[in-house]
Design a protein around this motif. Structure first.
Motif, PDB file in Angstrom:
ATOM      1  N   LYS A 141      -2.296  63.783  52.356  1.00 31.06           N
ATOM      2  CA  LYS A 141      -3.320  64.470  51.578  1.00 31.06           C
ATOM      3  C   LYS A 141      -4.698  63.846  51.808  1.00 31.06           C
ATOM      4  O   LYS A 141      -5.705  64.546  51.878  1.00 31.06           O
ATOM      5  CB  LYS A 141      -2.963  64.425  50.092  1.00 31.06           C
ATOM      6  N   GLU A 198      -7.871  65.703  53.600  1.00 31.05           N
ATOM      7  CA  GLU A 198      -8.964  65.887  52.644  1.00 31.05           C
ATOM      8  C   GLU A 198      -8.561  66.817  51.501  1.00 31.05           C
ATOM      9  O   GLU A 198      -9.353  67.621  50.997  1.00 31.05           O
ATOM     10  CB  GLU A 198     -10.233  66.390  53.334  1.00 31.05           C
ATOM     11  N   GLU A 199      -7.305  66.716  51.096  1.00 28.13           N
ATOM     12  CA  GLU A 199      -6.833  67.477  49.954  1.00 28.13           C
ATOM     13  C   GLU A 199      -7.026  66.668  48.672  1.00 28.13           C
ATOM     14  O   GLU A 199      -7.274  65.462  48.694  1.00 28.13           O
ATOM     15  CB  GLU A 199      -5.340  67.810  50.116  1.00 28.13           C
ATOM     16  N   LYS A 200      -6.905  67.331  47.559  1.00 29.72           N
ATOM     17  CA  LYS A 200      -6.978  66.671  46.260  1.00 29.72           C
ATOM     18  C   LYS A 200      -5.766  65.762  46.095  1.00 29.72           C
ATOM     19  O   LYS A 200      -4.632  66.157  46.322  1.00 29.72           O
ATOM     20  CB  LYS A 200      -7.003  67.703  45.134  1.00 29.72           C
ATOM     21  N   VAL A 201      -6.047  64.535  45.661  1.00 25.92           N
ATOM     22  CA  VAL A 201      -4.978  63.559  45.432  1.00 25.92           C
ATOM     23  C   VAL A 201      -4.866  63.330  43.925  1.00 25.92           C
ATOM     24  O   VAL A 201      -5.689  62.650  43.320  1.00 25.92           O
ATOM     25  CB  VAL A 201      -5.246  62.234  46.162  1.00 25.92           C
ATOM     26  N   ASP A 202      -3.852  63.914  43.335  1.00 27.52           N
ATOM     27  CA  ASP A 202      -3.636  63.757  41.894  1.00 27.52           C
ATOM     28  C   ASP A 202      -2.329  63.003  41.673  1.00 27.52           C
ATOM     29  O   ASP A 202      -1.247  63.521  41.883  1.00 27.52           O
ATOM     30  CB  ASP A 202      -3.584  65.134  41.223  1.00 27.52           C
ATOM     31  N   LYS A 212     -11.573  62.841  48.887  1.00 25.58           N
ATOM     32  CA  LYS A 212     -12.396  63.919  48.334  1.00 25.58           C
ATOM     33  C   LYS A 212     -12.264  63.994  46.812  1.00 25.58           C
ATOM     34  O   LYS A 212     -13.242  63.950  46.091  1.00 25.58           O
ATOM     35  CB  LYS A 212     -12.001  65.253  48.965  1.00 25.58           C
ATOM     36  N   GLU A 213     -11.040  64.155  46.337  1.00 23.83           N
ATOM     37  CA  GLU A 213     -10.787  64.248  44.912  1.00 23.83           C
ATOM     38  C   GLU A 213      -9.604  63.350  44.580  1.00 23.83           C
ATOM     39  O   GLU A 213      -8.605  63.351  45.279  1.00 23.83           O
ATOM     40  CB  GLU A 213     -10.478  65.683  44.498  1.00 23.83           C
ATOM     41  N   PHE A 214      -9.773  62.613  43.467  1.00 27.85           N
ATOM     42  CA  PHE A 214      -8.716  61.647  43.132  1.00 27.85           C
ATOM     43  C   PHE A 214      -8.556  61.565  41.621  1.00 27.85           C
ATOM     44  O   PHE A 214      -9.521  61.559  40.862  1.00 27.85           O
ATOM     45  CB  PHE A 214      -9.059  60.268  43.688  1.00 27.85           C
ATOM     46  N   MET A 215      -7.310  61.475  41.186  1.00 28.32           N
ATOM     47  CA  MET A 215      -7.002  61.308  39.770  1.00 28.32           C
ATOM     48  C   MET A 215      -5.711  60.506  39.650  1.00 28.32           C
ATOM     49  O   MET A 215      -4.748  60.756  40.368  1.00 28.32           O
ATOM     50  CB  MET A 215      -6.828  62.668  39.091  1.00 28.32           C
ATOM     51  N   GLN A 234     -15.789  62.332  44.694  1.00 26.39           N
ATOM     52  CA  GLN A 234     -16.021  63.181  43.542  1.00 26.39           C
ATOM     53  C   GLN A 234     -16.844  62.425  42.504  1.00 26.39           C
ATOM     54  O   GLN A 234     -17.075  61.230  42.616  1.00 26.39           O
ATOM     55  CB  GLN A 234     -14.711  63.684  42.935  1.00 26.39           C
TER      56      GLN A 234
END
Length: 586
Positions: A60, A64-68, A97-100, A121
Motif C-alpha cells: 500500500k 501510494e494507497e491509504k494506509v489505515d 500519502k494517508e496514514f491512520m 496528509q
C-alpha cells in the motif's frame, strides 16, 4: 500466507508492557488476533484486533494507497526492511500519502521502524496504540504540516527514538503517553509552530533527551508528566514564543538539565514541580520576557544552578518553595526588570548564594527559614526585603562588597542580623563593612535606633580590626577607647548613658574627697556645714568647671585630682552635648 499458531503456547505465554501491565495472545490467525490484557495479574480487557500482513502494508505504501492500521495487529513493521524490499537506499525518505493507526497493536522482536518517513496528509494519528515489543524508531521522521496525535500511546519496554523529527506546523499531542522503561530521545526534534503537549505523560527508568529541540511559536505543556530515575536533558532547547508549562511534573531521581536553553516571550511555569534527588541545572538559561514561576516547588537534595541565567522583563517567583539539603547558586545572573520572590520558602537545610548579580527591581527574602544566605558583589537598585514573618529564620548570613542604591528593609533585632554578622568566620574589617552598609541604609530609611545599633557594631568591629587578639589584651589605648567611647556612650548613640556616667563621676570624686585622708579642701569662705554636701558641691563645680572661688584645694594631691576631674567634666559634657544634639536633630 498461512500462519501456523501453537494455541497452547499462546494461551500461556505472557509479555510485560509496563511494570503493572501485561498481555498474552489468546488466538491468532490470518484474520484476527485476540489479546488478553492484565493489570497486576488481573484481567482488565480482552480485545480483538484485525490481523494485517506486513507486506500488505508495504504494498500500500509503494502504491501510494491509504494506509489505515486502526484496530490492527501489526507484526515486524520496518521501513528499513521496506527500503531493502523495494531496492531503495537506506537513507531514502519514504512517502506515505494517508496514514491512520488508532488503537493499533505493534509488535516486533527488534525494531518498530518509522525512520526517515514523510507523512503527507494533514493529520497523523497513533492514538491509543500499543508498541508492545521491540524498540520504536521515528528517527528523522517528517510528520507534515498537520496535527500529530500520540495520546494515550503505550511504548512498551524498549527505547523510543524521535531524534531529529520534524513535526511541522500543527499541534503535537503525547498526552497520557506511556514511554515504557527504555531510553526516550527527542533530541534535535523540530516541533514547529503548533502547541505541543506531553500532559500526564509517563517516562520510564532510562535517560530522557530533548537536547537542542525546537518548540516554535505554540505553547508547550508538560503538566503532570512523570520522569524516571535517570537524567532528564532539556539542554540547549528553544522553547519558542509561547508559554511553557511544567506544572506538577515529577522529575524522579536523576539530574535535570536545562542548561543554555531559551524561553521566549511567554511565561515559564514550574509550579508544584518535584525535582527529585538529582542536581537541577539552569545555567546560562535565557528566560526571555515572561514570568518564571517556581511557586510551591520541591527541589530535593541535589544542587541547583542558575549561574549566568538571564531574565529580561518578567518576575521570578520561588514563593512557598521547599529546598532540601542542597546548595543554590545564582552567579552573574541578569535579573532584568521583574521582581524576585522567596517569601515563605523553606531553606532550613539549604545554602543559597548570590554573587556578581544586579537586582534591578525588588527582591523578597522573607524566607520561612534558611540555613545560610550569602550575598557577594551584589548591586541593589530597589528594595531587598528582610522583614521576616518568623523571628530569626536565618541561621547564617553574610554580604560582601554590596553596593546599595536602594533600600534594605530589615528589623535589626527581629532578624537577628547583628548576631549573625558577629558570628561569621570573617575578618573584623569585613564585618565592619557590613555594619556600615546597614548603618547608612537605616539612616536613609529613618530607622534611627537600628542605625545607632549598626553604627556601634561598625565601630566595635573597626576597633578590633586594628589590633590582633594578643595586642588587644595588652594595649592600654585599646582599653581606653573601649571604656571612654564604647562603655560610656556607645560611640555617641546613648546620651542617657553619658549623663549617668557624669553623675557617677561627680559622686565618685566626691567620695574620694570625703573619705581619703590625704585629700584636703579649704571651705573657709563657704557657709555649707554638711560634710557630704561640701564634697558633692566641690566635686560638682570642679566637674562643671564653674569655680565660684568659695572653695579650693589645699594640697598637691587634691589639686591634681581636681584637674583630672575637670578634664573628665569637659570631655563628658562635650560627649553628652554631641550625643544629645545628634538625637535631637534626628
Amino acid at each position: 500466507m498461512d500462519i501456523e499458531v501453537n494455541k497452547m503456547e499462546l494461551s500461556i505465554e505472557e509479555y510485560r508492557l509496563t511494570k503493572n501491565l501485561s498481555y498474552r495472545i489468546l488466538e491468532k490467525n490470518n484474520e484476527i488476533v485476540k489479546i488478553e490484557f492484565r493489570k497486576n495479574s488481573e484481567v482488565t480487557e480482552i480485545k480483538e484486533y484485525k490481523y494485517i500482513n506486513t507486506y500488505e502494508i508495504y504494498r500500500k505504501i509503494y502504491s501510494e494507497e491509504k494506509v489505515d492500521l486502526s484496530n490492527c495487529y501489526v507484526e515486524d513493521f520496518s521501513l528499513s526492511k521496506y527500503r531493502k524490499y523495494i531496492g531503495a537506499d537506506r537513507v531514502d525518505e519514504v512517502y506515505i500519502k494517508e496514514f491512520m493507526a488508532k488503537e493499533t497493536f505493534f509488535v516486533s522482536d527488534e525494531y518498530i521502524d518509522f525512520s526517515i518517513v514523510k507523512f503527507e496528509q494533514k493529520r497523523v494519528v497513533f492514538r491509543d496504540s500499543i508498541f508492545a515489543k521491540g524498540k520504536v524508531n521515528f528517527d528523522k521522521a517528517n510528520f507534515g504540516e498537520g496535527n500529530v496525535c500520540f495520546n494515550n500511546v503505550n511504548f512498551g519496554k524498549g527505547s523510543v527514538d524521535f531524534k531529529e523529527v520534524n513535526f511541522g506546523e500543527g499541534n503535537v499531542c503525547f498526552d497520557k503517553a506511556n514511554f515504557g522503561e527504555g531510553q526516550v530521545r527527542f533530541d534535535k526534534a523540530n516541533f514547529g509552530d503548533g502547541n505541543v503537549s506531553f500532559r500526564m505523560a509517563k517516562f520510564g527508568k532510562e535517560y530522557v533527551d530533548f537536547m537542542s529541540s525546537n518548540f516554535g511559536k505554540g505553547n508547550v505543556y508538560f503538566g503532570l508528566a512523570k520522569f524516571g530515575e535517570e537524567t532528564v536533558n532539556f539542554r540547549n532547547v528553544n522553547f519558542g514564543e509561547g508559554n511553557v508549562y511544567f506544572d506538577n511534573v515529577n522529575f524522579g531521581k536523576g539530574n535535570v538539565d536545562f542548561c543554555v536553553s531559551k524561553f521566549g516571550k511567554g511565561d515559564a511555569d514550574f509550579s508544584n514541580v518535584n525535582f527529585g534527588e538529582g542536581n537541577v541545572d539552569f545555567k546560562k538559561v535565557n528566560f526571555g520576557e515572561g514570568n518564571v514561576n517556581f511557586n510551591n516547588v520541591n527541589f530535593g537534595d541535589g544542587n541547583i544552578y542558575f549561574n549566568k541565567a538571564k531574565l529580561e522583563k518578567g518576575e521570578i517567583d520561588f514563593q512557598n518553595a521547599s529546598f532540601g539539603k542542597n546548595n543554590i547558586f545564582f552567579h552573574d545572573v541578569r535579573f532584568g526588570e521583574g521582581n524576585i520572590r522567596f517569601n515563605n520558602s523553606d531553606l532550613s537545610t539549604a545554602n543559597i548564594e548570590f554573587s556578581d548579580c544586579k537586582f534591578e527591581n525588588d527582591v523578597d527574602f522573607r524566607f520561612k527559614s534558611c540555613k545560610s544566605l550569602n550575598l557577594k558583589d551584589i548591586t541593589n537598585k530597589q528594595t531587598m526585603n528582610f522583614r521576616f514573618e518568623n523571628n530569626k529564620p536565618l541561621k547564617w548570613f553574610k554580604f560582601k562588597n554590596l553596593i546599595n542604591y536602594g533600600r534594605i528593609e530589615i528589623d535589626l533585632k527581629q532578624s537577628n542580623f547583628k548576631n549573625l554578622i558577629n558570628k561569621q568566620n570573617s575578618t573584623y574589617k569585613e564585618k565592619a563593612d557590613q555594619f556600615l552598609i546597614l548603618k547608612e541604609n537605616f539612616n536613609n530609611l529613618g530607622q534611627y535606633d537600628d542605625e545607632d545599633e549598626a553604627y556601634v557594631e561598625f565601630k566595635r568591629c573597626e576597633r578590633r580590626s586594628r589590633y590582633t587578639t594578643f595586642t588587644r589584651k595588652l594595649n592600654p589605648l585599646y582599653w581606653v577607647e573601649v571604656m571612654l567611647f564604647d562603655w560610656v556612650g556607645a560611640y555617641g548613640t546613648k546620651p542617657y548613658n553619658v549623663l549617668c556616667t557624669m553623675l557617677l563621676t561627680i559622686i565618685g570624686f566626691a567620695t574620694s574627697y570625703l573619705y581619703i585622708p590625704t585629700m584636703c579642701i579649704n571651705f573657709d569662705n563657704s557657709k555649707i556645714t554638711n560634710e557630704i554636701v561640701k564634697a558633692i558641691y566641690y566635686s560638682g563645680i570642679t566637674f562643671l568647671t564653674i569655680g565660684y572661688g568659695d572653695i579650693s584645694p589645699q594640697n598637691e594631691i587634691t589639686a591634681m585630682t581636681s584637674v583630672i576631674e575637670g578634664f573628665l567634666g569637659i570631655f563628658l559634657m562635650s560627649y553628652f552635648t554631641v550625643s544629645f544634639v545628634r538625637k535631637l536633630l534626628r
